[in-house]
Design an enzyme around this catalytic site. Structure first.
Site, short mmCIF file in Angstrom:
data_model
loop_
_atom_site.label_atom_id
_atom_site.label_comp_id
_atom_site.label_asym_id
_atom_site.label_seq_id
_atom_site.Cartn_x
_atom_site.Cartn_y
_atom_site.Cartn_z
N SER A 1 1.08 1.98 -4.39
CA SER A 1 0.10 0.92 -4.15
C SER A 1 -0.97 1.45 -3.23
CB SER A 1 0.78 -0.29 -3.50
OG SER A 1 -0.18 -1.23 -3.03
N TYR B 1 6.04 -4.29 2.85
CA TYR B 1 5.62 -3.78 1.55
C TYR B 1 4.85 -2.47 1.70
CZ TYR B 1 3.39 -3.70 -3.07
OH TYR B 1 2.96 -3.33 -4.32
#
Length: 243
Positions: A141, A154
């Site tokens: 990501s 995350y």
């Protein structure tokens, strides 16, 4: 070295979002897709139907990728069905927005068990079993390298995925296997909620967020022989939002 045609592609978390798009994008090239899912069999069946409609073929495989025994069973079953795997897209993941001080142990374990542990042991199985010309793509990501409040857990898990990618590329390269990662920004359909969509859309000069298929087709490009000298890279796909 050219890969057999059609290739056998394992896509984890293929029941929705980026995984669904990647499965369809590989199918458009005529590939055979092992459609993995954890819980949503109905969505996985819809992905398989879309794969077949796009010109590919495939089969469904269920496994909980937060458990090492399940990862090994998944690979056993895919190899028993197709005899080989040419491309692996480690896409399964979990996310949640929460301040660090508000993040529960359950949230932490869910994200790190799936995003990091699941990716690590899928890499392990893939590197053990794949041969010359194999390709592994991890789903990292942009938040693995760009910190953002309320996404600390995350972000940390995806930073780990990016480093695992680079380490795996060093090891797997000795067997002729390439390992890279895609690093998407927010995409639709995906895990992002409406609030994040509204926040993210203005970060890109294109004034939109990405589409899952744009990530899926990047995976197809990375897996092609045209990128045979590309390994150990984290490839952003975010419309210049985080560059």
């Amino acid at each position: 070295m050219s890969k057999p045609s059609p290739r056998v592609v394992l896509v984890t978390g293929a029941s929705g979002g980026i995984g669904n798009a990647a499965a369809i994008a590989f199918a458009e090239k005529g590939d055979t897709v092992a459609v993995h899912y954890s819980a949503s069999e109905a969505k996985a069946k819809a992905t398989l139907e879309a794969v077949e409609k796009a010109g590919g073929s495939g089969a469904l495989f269920q496994a909980d990728l937060s458990r090492v025994s399940e990862i090994r069973r998944l690979y056993d079953e895919v190899y028993a069905r197709f005899g080989r795997v040419d491309v692996v897209f480690n896409n399964s993941g979990a996310g949640a927005e929460a301040l660090i001080q508000d993040t529960s142990e359950e949230q932490y374990d869910r994200m790190f068990d799936l995003n990091v542990k699941g990716t690590f042991f899928s890499l392990q199985e893939a590197i053990k079993r794949m041969g010359q010309g194999g390709v592994i793509i991890n789903n990292s990501s942009v938040l693995g390298s760009h910190p953002m409040a309320t996404t600390g857990c995350y972000c940390g898990s995806k930073a780990a995925v990016s480093m695992l990618t680079k380490c795996a590329a060093k090891e797997a390269g000795e067997k002729g296997i390439r390992v890279n990662a895609v690093a998407p920004g927010p995409v639709l359909p995906g895990m992002v909620g409406e609030d994040m969509v509204n926040r993210m859309v203005n970060l890109s000069p294109f004034k939109r967020i990405g589409e899952a298929m744009e990530v899926g087709r990047l995976c197809v490009a990375i897996a092609s022989d045209d990128m045979s000298w590309v390994s150990g890279q984290i490839i952003g796909v975010d419309g210049a939002a985080f560059c």
